[in-house]
Design a protein around this motif. Structure first.
Motif, PDB file in Angstrom:
ATOM      1  N   GLY A   1       0.825  -1.212   0.000  1.00 19.04           N
ATOM      2  CA  GLY A   1       0.000   0.000   0.000  1.00 19.04           C
ATOM      3  C   GLY A   1       0.849   1.248   0.000  1.00 19.04           C
ATOM      4  O   GLY A   1       1.744   1.384  -0.838  1.00 19.04           O
ATOM      5  N   CYS A   2       0.582   2.140   0.936  1.00 15.38           N
ATOM      6  CA  CYS A   2       1.354   3.398   0.949  1.00 15.38           C
ATOM      7  C   CYS A   2       1.411   3.992   2.346  1.00 15.38           C
ATOM      8  O   CYS A   2       0.617   3.659   3.220  1.00 15.38           O
ATOM      9  CB  CYS A   2       0.744   4.403  -0.026  1.00 15.38           C
ATOM     10  N   ARG A   3       2.381   4.866   2.530  1.00 23.90           N
ATOM     11  CA  ARG A   3       2.512   5.616   3.784  1.00 23.90           C
ATOM     12  C   ARG A   3       2.287   7.088   3.456  1.00 23.90           C
ATOM     13  O   ARG A   3       2.837   7.601   2.486  1.00 23.90           O
ATOM     14  CB  ARG A   3       3.903   5.390   4.367  1.00 23.90           C
ATOM     15  N   VAL A   4       1.475   7.735   4.277  1.00 23.00           N
ATOM     16  CA  VAL A   4       1.112   9.127   4.043  1.00 23.00           C
ATOM     17  C   VAL A   4       1.646   9.961   5.197  1.00 23.00           C
ATOM     18  O   VAL A   4       1.349   9.681   6.362  1.00 23.00           O
ATOM     19  CB  VAL A   4      -0.432   9.272   3.977  1.00 23.00           C
ATOM     20  N   VAL A   5       2.448  10.971   4.868  1.00 26.12           N
ATOM     21  CA  VAL A   5       3.087  11.765   5.914  1.00 26.12           C
ATOM     22  C   VAL A   5       2.783  13.248   5.686  1.00 26.12           C
ATOM     23  O   VAL A   5       3.031  13.782   4.601  1.00 26.12           O
ATOM     24  CB  VAL A   5       4.622  11.548   5.916  1.00 26.12           C
ATOM     25  N   THR A   6       2.198  13.888   6.718  1.00 32.35           N
ATOM     26  CA  THR A   6       1.989  15.341   6.697  1.00 32.35           C
ATOM     27  C   THR A   6       2.456  15.866   8.050  1.00 32.35           C
ATOM     28  O   THR A   6       2.879  15.092   8.915  1.00 32.35           O
ATOM     29  CB  THR A   6       0.498  15.721   6.520  1.00 32.35           C
ATOM     30  N   ALA A   7       2.336  17.183   8.269  1.00 32.68           N
ATOM     31  CA  ALA A   7       2.688  17.761   9.575  1.00 32.68           C
ATOM     32  C   ALA A   7       1.766  17.221  10.667  1.00 32.68           C
ATOM     33  O   ALA A   7       2.103  17.259  11.847  1.00 32.68           O
ATOM     34  CB  ALA A   7       2.590  19.278   9.504  1.00 32.68           C
ATOM     35  N   ARG A   8       0.591  16.694  10.285  1.00 29.84           N
ATOM     36  CA  ARG A   8      -0.375  16.230  11.291  1.00 29.84           C
ATOM     37  C   ARG A   8      -0.540  14.722  11.364  1.00 29.84           C
ATOM     38  O   ARG A   8      -1.215  14.227  12.276  1.00 29.84           O
ATOM     39  CB  ARG A   8      -1.753  16.868  11.015  1.00 29.84           C
ATOM     40  N   GLN A   9       0.007  13.973  10.388  1.00 29.46           N
ATOM     41  CA  GLN A   9      -0.196  12.520  10.446  1.00 29.46           C
ATOM     42  C   GLN A   9       0.923  11.750   9.742  1.00 29.46           C
ATOM     43  O   GLN A   9       1.626  12.292   8.896  1.00 29.46           O
ATOM     44  CB  GLN A   9      -1.574  12.112   9.913  1.00 29.46           C
ATOM     45  N   ASP A  10       1.071  10.508  10.149  1.00 34.38           N
ATOM     46  CA  ASP A  10       2.049   9.603   9.531  1.00 34.38           C
ATOM     47  C   ASP A  10       1.430   8.212   9.639  1.00 34.38           C
ATOM     48  O   ASP A  10       1.502   7.567  10.673  1.00 34.38           O
ATOM     49  CB  ASP A  10       3.387   9.700  10.277  1.00 34.38           C
TER      50      ASP A  10
END
Ligand code: ATP
Length: 318
Positions: A229-238
């Motif tokens: 699948g995938c990993r999603v990284v933002t300032a608010r989530q990982d």
């Protein structure tokens, strides 16, 4: 705004009729429409989204085939046909050891000759999303055309999406590729990379690399994990959004169709540069976008080719 504008290379991939041979040994090739940004546009159109593609091809039968292929799948095209160069060709083979051989005919290819003044300006104003890759950053004048269009679309409020899609064989050197690809990160809101690309670009593993990429300006980093699948990284989530288990037969175009699915959903959520981080942090939003994109990518791997393998919305939801 709902339209997704993709700009970049549109070319022919010649793929072997049977896998498992080095390029020197392949005797029979099949013609397939290729070019990552064109595949992304096709994925969006197949899902029923408003997809537009900007590029340049030769005034030759392969160019005609490419425009017809995008038309048939429902992509709106602003593709310049030129006599200055021929449509680009790439011969690709999947060797027995799983590595890919590439042989490119681009000396130059027509797509490399796209000029900024040939870009459909109105579409940049209309764009909810502008998507580009790194192959069109390798040579001028299409490098300036790609970047100028990105800046114009951004100034009109579009979300800017960037898939570096590293093709080292096309660059003068690995250092040149790394420097140019990194230099354009600040233009992008959303960047999709593979784990290998993070390692190549930053010299660190993807675990630490995601934060380093965020610090260079993008608001969302998506690291694709193949069947994982995938990993999603933002300032608010990982978060890791698990993949859809399937029996894969050909992964060509999986990354591009994943991006198409992701952009389709980001437009559905109304994500804009100023809001995307908060939109994705809402309950269920990241799952809505990325579980969908994972399903689009997964279905694409169950069929041969890139554009012929793309799923419809009904297939993804079924
Ligand atoms: P490229 O197409 O250039 O190799 P990429 O490295 O980003 O791009 P992958 O990670 O192989 O591509 O695939 C993109 C997405 O497609 C994955 O994140 C996943 O959602 C889906 N996918 C790919 N391979 C499989 C698989 N074998 N099974 C299920 N899903 C897959």
């Amino acid at each position: 705004k709902t339209c997704i504008v993709c700009l970049g290379e549109l070319l022919i991939d010649f793929v072997p009729e049977v896998n498992g041979q080095a390029l020197a040994d392949v005797t029979s090739f099949q013609r397939a429409a290729g070019g990552a940004p064109a595949n992304v546009a096709a994925a969006v159109a197949k899902l029923g989204g408003d997809a537009r593609f900007i590029g340049k091809i030769g005034r030759d039968p392969f160019g005609d085939f490419l425009v017809r292929t995008l038309d048939e799948v429902g992509v709106h095209t602003a593709v310049v046909q030129t006599d200055e160069a021929k449509t680009g060709l790439a011969f690709v083979s999947l060797r027995a050891d799983g590595e890919r051989d590439f042989l490119f005919f681009r000396d130059p290819a027509a797509d490399m000759l796209l000029r900024a003044d040939e870009v459909q300006a109105q579409w940049l104003e209309d764009a909810a999303v502008y998507h580009f890759g790194s192959v069109s950053l390798i040579a001028e004048p299409c490098r300036t055309a790609t970047l100028d269009a990105a800046r114009r679309a951004r100034d009109f409020g579009a979300l800017v999406s960037y898939d570096p899609n590293v093709r080292l064989a096309l660059w003068p050197s690995a250092d040149a590729a790394r420097a140019e690809i990194l230099a354009q990160l600040p233009l992008a809101d959303v960047v999709k990379v593979s784990e290998e690309e993070v390692e190549f670009l930053l010299g660190v593993d993807a675990t630490t690399g995601a934060q380093q990429l965020l610090q260079r300006g993008p608001k969302v980093i998506i690291i694709t994990l193949g069947p994982g699948g995938c990993r999603v990284v933002t300032a608010r989530q990982d978060v890791v959004i698990p993949g859809q288990p399937v029996a894969a037969v050909d992964t060509t175009g999986a990354g591009d169709s994943f991006v198409g699915g992701m952009l389709y959903q980001l437009v559905a959520l109304g994500a804009a540069p100023a809001t995307i981080v908060d939109v994705l942090a809402e309950t269920g939003a990241a799952e809505q976008v990325f579980a969908f994109a994972n399903r689009v990518g997964a279905i694409t791997t169950t069929r041969r080719g890139a554009i012929p393998a793309l799923p419809t919305l009904a297939e993804v939801q079924g």
